[in-house]
Each structure stands twice: as structure tokens, then as C-alpha cells.
Design a protein around this motif. Structure first.
Motif, PDB file in Angstrom:
ATOM      1  N   GLY A   9      -1.474  -2.315   1.276  1.00 48.58           N
ATOM      2  CA  GLY A   9      -3.012  -1.913   2.601  1.00 48.58           C
ATOM      3  C   GLY A   9      -4.318  -1.850   2.218  1.00 48.58           C
ATOM      4  O   GLY A   9      -4.847  -1.531   2.443  1.00 48.58           O
TER       5      GLY A   9
ATOM      6  N   ASP B 266       2.536   9.531  -5.402  1.00 51.64           N
ATOM      7  CA  ASP B 266       2.947  10.135  -4.429  1.00 51.64           C
ATOM      8  C   ASP B 266       1.969  11.472  -5.124  1.00 51.64           C
ATOM      9  O   ASP B 266       2.508  11.929  -5.975  1.00 51.64           O
TER      10      ASP B 266
ATOM     11  N   VAL C 119       5.066   4.525  -1.831  1.00 50.26           N
ATOM     12  CA  VAL C 119       3.805   4.372  -0.901  1.00 50.26           C
ATOM     13  C   VAL C 119       2.919   3.345  -1.422  1.00 50.26           C
ATOM     14  O   VAL C 119       2.568   2.718  -2.918  1.00 50.26           O
TER      15      VAL C 119
ATOM     16  N   ARG D 135      -6.031   6.554  -1.919  1.00 54.68           N
ATOM     17  CA  ARG D 135      -6.318   8.382  -0.697  1.00 54.68           C
ATOM     18  C   ARG D 135      -5.807   9.198  -1.285  1.00 54.68           C
ATOM     19  O   ARG D 135      -6.000  10.381  -1.260  1.00 54.68           O
ATOM     20  N   ASP D 136      -4.050   8.944  -1.418  1.00 54.75           N
ATOM     21  CA  ASP D 136      -3.479  10.767  -1.653  1.00 54.75           C
ATOM     22  C   ASP D 136      -4.204  10.870  -2.947  1.00 54.75           C
ATOM     23  O   ASP D 136      -4.289  12.639  -2.835  1.00 54.75           O
TER      24      ASP D 136
ATOM     25  N   GLN E  18      -2.643   3.874   0.084  1.00 58.10           N
ATOM     26  CA  GLN E  18      -2.734   5.064   0.312  1.00 58.10           C
ATOM     27  C   GLN E  18      -1.411   5.932  -0.971  1.00 58.10           C
ATOM     28  O   GLN E  18      -2.917   7.197  -0.224  1.00 58.10           O
TER      29      GLN E  18
END
Length: 349
Positions: free
Chosen positions: A43, A213, A260, A267-268, A264
Motif C-alpha cells: 500500500g 492490527d 494487514v 495508519r491504524d 494500513q
């Protein structure tokens, strides 16, 4: 709550010699292109990056230095956790450590469980003798803290190699696909909340390549980890590695693509734990990948798989790869109009 390391969930190849042999098979599997994610990308390629026609600064003036875990680094780069326990693994570690020392970068060791259970394996992790000044991070698996390990074992892992901190890695998918893997994970968040505060050095929670996560980060929020290594999906799939090692092929491709993605995960983590420093790893292959990860809020990046082949060759080859990587990062900041790591950090969130 702890469990006896000799009951329920103990891996079939838990003998120290077998662990060392498995680590060597892991190295060979990581060199196989099939060990890489096939359908999932990090990503990071989708994170916008500016290209300034007039950057209004000199390339050589771009400051890549930063501080992480209380240590100064010449660039926000760590050599990621890879291996240890056998002669070939030790050669890799020493070559990487020499390169890190010459460049002023940090280094994470591979899992030291084999060292704790087979003392003669300590020599393959003892890189302080060639890199006395680097930031050095030890490494143990979280599952072992549910099977009898505690602060004493964590302290041994750090003190016996002169490390500055300890990474505790979480890898449930890898363990579930490993014959005889450690699959008793109930209560581990609470156990880590007991162990980490008892340590007198920083502890880092790290995934191995399937991504931390948000729910996990919430579960360990009170444990006191000094940093998180998100180790996102998109690079090496350790689920694939295990199947290549034990089956010779990837038999569960859908399961092996779970995770994940790195962008991402960053960001999480930034959203759930905005005050905790982040290591970006998982598919970091270029200096531009590193720059984009910094823009998403990472404090530093960690690189492993691209260094494996150079490190098998020599410390000079590893150093050359790292120099090129750091220079790519410098150029990315330069053309983006940034004068330092601090200027870019978090700009892409």
C-alpha cells in the motif's frame, strides 16, 4: 498465567538443534520468490509523494539523522530481524552488524530462543564485538511467554548479547501453519502486561510480516511497550515460508495472503496509539518506500529480505546495499522539498 514449556503446545522440533536447523531452512525459503506475498501489496506505492521542480535546498544538506529508543542514528533505518543459531546464520549477523556499525544504523536480531536453550548458539548473536556502538535490539517470541518464559529469560536475551532493547514478536499465523507450532495464545496479552513492566530496558512489540492490527494494539495498550513494529503484509509472508520449509510448496495460498498491509498498519497504529513510536517494516524495498512510511508516521523503517543475499556475501556487500538505500531516501526527501526526517514524519497521515 504461565504454562510449562514441556506441556501442551510445545513444538515437535523444540529441541535446540532442531530449532537451529529450522532457522537455516527458513533462510533458504526466504530466498525463494514464492515466499513473497503474491496478491497483497504494502500500500505504500499509493501514498502520494511530492516532486518539486525547485526544492530550494541542497541534496547534501538533507538531514536524515534521528533518535530512536534513546540512541542516535545517522538515518532512520534498522536492519530487520532475520536469523541466528547456526554458523551460516552467525556469518549473516556479523556481516550485517559490521555494515550497521560503519553506517551508524541500528540492527534487530533474529529470535534468540535457540540461544537461551543452547548456550553455544550465543556466539551467532554476539555481534557487539564487531559493532560496539550500534542500537541493538534482541528478540524473543511472544508465545514463549505463555509457555514459561518471564522477565528472567527476557533479561538474559538482552544482557548476554549487550542489546539495548528487546523485540517480542507475535506470529500466530506462522505458528498455526508450522507443524507442531506454538498455538496456545489465550491470555498472552495479559501475560505481556505482566512481563513488560518488569523489564528495565525498552520492549518493542513486533509482527513478523502479517501486520499489527488495531485490536491487538488496543489489547496491549497498557503493557508499556516502548515502540511497535507494524511489520505489515506485502513483503515476505512467513506463512508461505513455513509451508515451503515443511511442505516444499505453498499449499494454503489464501491463508498465506492474510495480513494487514504495511501502509494500513501504520495508519491504524498512528490512530490507536498516537504517542507510541513506530517501526515500519514489511515489504520496505526502496528509499522511496521508506520516505512514504515516514510520511505515514513511522519513526524508523526496518529492512530484512533485501539484505539477505548481500549479507551472505560479505559485510561490504551489505554496506553497499544500505548506502544505496539511504541515498534513495535522501533523494526522495530532497525532491519532495523536505530538509530533514522530522519535516516529513507524519505528513501523509
Amino acid at each position: 498465567m504461565t504454562r510449562s514449556p514441556t506441556t501442551g503446545g510445545a513444538p515437535a522440533d523444540s529441541a535446540p538443534h532442531d530449532i537451529a536447523e529450522r532457522k537455516l531452512r527458513h533462510l533458504d525459503a526466504c530466498l525463494d520468490p514464492r515466499s513473497q506475498y503474491q496478491t497483497v501489496r504494502t500500500g505504500l506505492e499509493a501514498v502520494p509523494w511530492p516532486s518539486r521542480a525547485l526544492p530550494e535546498r541542497d541534496l547534501d544538506a538533507v538531514d536524515l539523522s534521528t533518535t530512536f529508543l534513546g540512541r542516535r542514528l545517522s538515518a532512520p533505518v534498522l536492519i530487520g530481524a532475520m536469523t541466528g543459531g547456526a554458523e551460516r546464520a552467525g556469518r549473516i549477523n556479523f556481516n550485517l552488524a559490521r555494515a550497521a556499525g560503519r553506517l551508524g544504523l541500528g540492527m534487530m536480531l533474529g529470535s534468540q530462543r535457540v540461544m537461551l536453550e543452547r548456550p553455544e548458539a550465543r556466539a551467532t548473536f554476539a555481534v557487539r564485538e564487531v559493532a560496539p556502538d550500534i542500537l541493538l535490539v534482541g528478540n524473543l517470541g511472544a508465545a514463549q511467554f505463555g509457555l514459561g518464559y518471564g522477565p528472567a529469560e527476557a533479561t538474559r536475551a538482552v544482557r548476554e548479547v549487550g542489546a539495548d532493547a528487546l523485540a517480542i514478536h507475535v506470529n500466530p499465523l506462522q505458528e498455526a501453519l508450522q507443524p507442531g507450532g506454538d498455538t496456545r495464545w489465550a491470555g498472552l496479552a495479559a501475560r505481556l502486561a505482566e512481563v513488560v513492566p518488569a523489564l528495565d530496558f525498552p520492549a518493542v512489540l513486533k509482527e513478523v510480516g502479517h501486520g499489527l492490527d488495531a485490536a491487538t494494539l488496543r489489547a496491549v495498550a497498557g503493557a508499556g511497550f516502548a515502540a511497535y513494529d507494524v511489520a505489515g503484509a506485502g513483503g515476505t509472508s512467513w506463512a508461505r515460508v513455513e509451508q515451503l520449509v515443511h511442505r516444499g510448496e505453498v499449499l494454503s495460498p489464501d491463508l498465506c495472503e492474510l495480513g494487514v498491509p504495511t501502509a494500513q498498519a501504520l495508519r491504524d497504529a498512528r490512530r490507536v496509539a498516537p504517542q507510541v513510536p513506530l517501526i515500519a517494516s514489511g515489504g520496505i524495498r526502496t528509499g522511496l518506500d521508506a520516505a512514504r512510511a515516514l510520511a505515514l508516521g513511522a519513526q524508523v523503517v526496518a529492512v530484512a529480505r533485501p539484505l539477505l543475499e548481500p549479507a551472505l556475501d560479505s559485510s561490504e556487500a551489505a554496506e553497499a546495499w544500505l548506502r544505496a538505500f539511504v541515498q534513495e531516501l535522501r533523494v526522495a526527501l530532497f525532491v519532495g522539498g523536505y530538509g530533514s526526517v522530522e519535516e516529513v514524519r507524519g505528513r501523509g497521515t
